[in-house]
Design an enzyme around this catalytic site. Structure first.
Site, PDB file in Angstrom:
ATOM      1  N   ASP A  68      36.002 -68.502 -47.715  1.00 58.54           N
ATOM      2  CA  ASP A  68      35.175 -67.872 -48.506  1.00 58.54           C
ATOM      3  C   ASP A  68      36.008 -66.801 -48.962  1.00 58.54           C
ATOM      4  OD1 ASP A  68      34.011 -68.973 -45.416  1.00 58.54           O
ATOM      5  OD2 ASP A  68      31.915 -67.637 -47.127  1.00 58.54           O
ATOM      6  N   ASN A  78      38.098 -68.827 -43.375  1.00 60.05           N
ATOM      7  CA  ASN A  78      36.572 -69.305 -43.795  1.00 60.05           C
ATOM      8  C   ASN A  78      36.007 -69.272 -42.359  1.00 60.05           C
ATOM      9  OD1 ASN A  78      35.240 -71.370 -44.585  1.00 60.05           O
ATOM     10  ND2 ASN A  78      36.238 -72.510 -43.880  1.00 60.05           N
ATOM     11  N   ARG A 136      23.360 -68.670 -48.417  1.00 61.31           N
ATOM     12  CA  ARG A 136      24.526 -69.002 -46.752  1.00 61.31           C
ATOM     13  C   ARG A 136      26.072 -69.050 -48.242  1.00 61.31           C
ATOM     14  NH1 ARG A 136      26.048 -73.222 -46.303  1.00 61.31           N
ATOM     15  NH2 ARG A 136      27.215 -72.540 -44.998  1.00 61.31           N
ATOM     16  N   GLY A 137      26.903 -69.265 -47.630  1.00 66.11           N
ATOM     17  CA  GLY A 137      27.817 -70.274 -48.129  1.00 66.11           C
ATOM     18  C   GLY A 137      28.731 -69.157 -49.419  1.00 66.11           C
TER      19      GLY A 137
HETATM   20  O1  MRU Z   1      28.458 -67.995 -43.127  1.00 70.39           O
HETATM   21  P1  MRU Z   1      28.232 -68.945 -44.091  1.00 70.39           P
HETATM   22  O2  MRU Z   1      27.273 -69.638 -43.458  1.00 70.39           O
HETATM   23  O3  MRU Z   1      27.993 -68.036 -44.992  1.00 70.39           O
HETATM   24  O4  MRU Z   1      29.460 -69.362 -44.133  1.00 70.39           O
HETATM   25  C1  MRU Z   1      29.951 -70.400 -44.937  1.00 70.39           C
HETATM   26  C2  MRU Z   1      31.182 -71.030 -44.508  1.00 70.39           C
HETATM   27  O5  MRU Z   1      32.273 -70.092 -44.278  1.00 70.39           O
HETATM   28  C3  MRU Z   1      31.224 -72.105 -45.287  1.00 70.39           C
HETATM   29  O6  MRU Z   1      32.902 -73.016 -44.064  1.00 70.39           O
HETATM   30  C4  MRU Z   1      32.600 -71.282 -47.075  1.00 70.39           C
HETATM   31  O7  MRU Z   1      31.423 -70.491 -47.459  1.00 70.39           O
HETATM   32  C5  MRU Z   1      33.495 -71.633 -47.518  1.00 70.39           C
HETATM   33  S1  MRU Z   1      32.577 -73.418 -48.466  1.00 70.39           S
HETATM   34  C6  MRU Z   1      32.086 -71.474 -49.728  1.00 70.39           C
END
Ligand code: MRU
Length: 384
Positions: A246, A257, A57-58
């Protein structure tokens, strides 16, 4: 990032590719911080499943995973018929793009791969190009994060207390991270500072992933409940906020985000605390005209109604308040229902922060006001 597991320190990327086995290699992030495990996905549908189920994820990490997934799918095609191959690649693209909707990095990454593939004239050539460009995307993600660190490091001065939300760290990218890059660069420059990690309910990426990363890197930090930030800001115990994104709209400077980011931006603005967003160029969406059009992922209500964790003995030293849980499966990952059994929940995964609440966007090309991204679009990889 260097990771120490059972006393052994090694450098790992969060996403990689095994060419011989045609597998995407991932860190199983759902098991962290309790277990560090690498997994391989055997085909593009499994890769899409790993994105959807948040094994990985991220934004940057799922961007690289999607790029490798597209190459994986392309390389699995047997035959020489270019038209059939292109139809197959289209299916692979759609399956991977649909895995998670909010982050733009997977689509941007796969468009890069497809553009390069189009320059090949045979199936074999296009398969080779696909993997080369996926690798390039992953390498560029690392280079962008490094540059974000160089531009952002001076925002962190000695003695500062920095708040971050969710995990925009190494685990959210291929290496280093975006919001964490200035922290790691400041640490390398010998500065002493403290990080507050928002717990980031419902999936607790701050408590599980960011805290684990910072601990691995020896950065002093504490986890705070999501609701604690306002109080700490009011007490002047937070000097700076850095988060990731994101999807950042190049035309408007709006930032999607993790849910709760908008709340922190409002609080920071109320208290006069600088609020920065750190992004690689693959996170910029140059097409969308309004933050209201960003597809916001709605996730399962079980994430809000309960929590995942490792079952521990009530006598464990690291345990908080005494619990009556007696489980034969100590050390196992388990889900516990927290909420009232007859209640449902609403679970939007992301929110959108307007540009007026953002002090600056830290990019690999420097720090910009959110409203200036469009003016600098050529430098930032945007359209003419
Ligand atoms: O749901 P996730 O864990 O994929 O969300 C990630 C985030 O919102 C992070 O803060 C985001 O990806 C920014 S850094 C890549």
């Amino acid at each position: 990032m260097n990771v120490t597991v059972r006393g052994r320190t090694r450098h790992y990327r969060t996403v990689g590719f095994d060419e011989a086995e045609n597998q995407v290699l991932l860190i199983e992030q759902r098991l962290l911080p309790h277990e560090f495990k690498l997994v391989g996905t055997r085909d593009f549908r499994e890769t899409a499943g790993a994105i959807r189920d948040m094994v990985v994820r991220g934004a940057g990490a799922i961007g690289a995973t999607a790029a490798y997934g597209l190459a994986q799918g392309a390389r699995a095609f047997r035959g020489k018929d270019l038209a059939k191959f292109q139809a197959h690649v289209e299916t692979v693209f759609t399956v991977l793009a649909d895995a998670r909707p909010t982050a733009v990095d997977p689509v941007n990454a796969m468009l890069d791969v497809r553009r390069a593939m189009a320059t090949g004239t045979t199936v074999a050539e296009q398969q080779t190009l696909a993997l080369a460009v996926a690798r390039h995307f992953a390498d560029e993600d690392v280079a962008h994060c490094k540059a974000i660190g160089q531009h952002g490091a001076n925002l962190i001065r000695d003695g500062m207390r920095v708040l971050t939300h969710c995990n925009a760290g190494w685990l959210a990218f291929v290496d280093i991270g975006s919001a964490t890059a200035p922290m790691y660069a400041a640490q390398a420059a010998g500065r002493k500072f403290h990080v507050f990690c928002d717990e980031t309910r419902p999936r607790s990426q701050g408590a599980t992933l960011t805290a684990w990363e910072l601990a691995q890197q020896g950065v002093p930090h504490q986890i705070i409940a999501d609701n604690a930030a306002g109080f700490l800001m009011w007490r002047k115990e937070i000097d700076l906020v850095i988060v990731g994104s994101d999807r950042t709209l190049g035309r408007t400077g709006e930032v999607a985000n993790k849910i709760g980011t908008y709340t922190k931006a409002v609080l920071a603005n109320r208290h006069g605390i600088p609020f920065y967003v750190a992004i690689p160029l693959s996170t910029i969406d140059w097409n969308m005209k309004s933050g209201r059009d960003i597809p916001i992922e709605e996730r399962a209500e079980g994430e809000v109604l309960g929590a995942w964790g490792e079952v521990q003995s009530p006598k464990s030293k690291v345990q908080g308040p005494r619990s009556k849980v007696q489980s034969p499966k100590l050390g196992r990952r388990a889900y516990v229902r927290v909420a009232n059994p007859t209640s449902g929940a609403r679970n939007p995964g992301f929110d959108v922060t307007p540009p007026e609440l953002i002090t600056g966007i830290i990019t690999p090309e420097g720090i910009f006001k959110p409203g200036e991204l469009w003016k600098h679009r050529r430098k930032l990889g945007g359209p003419k």
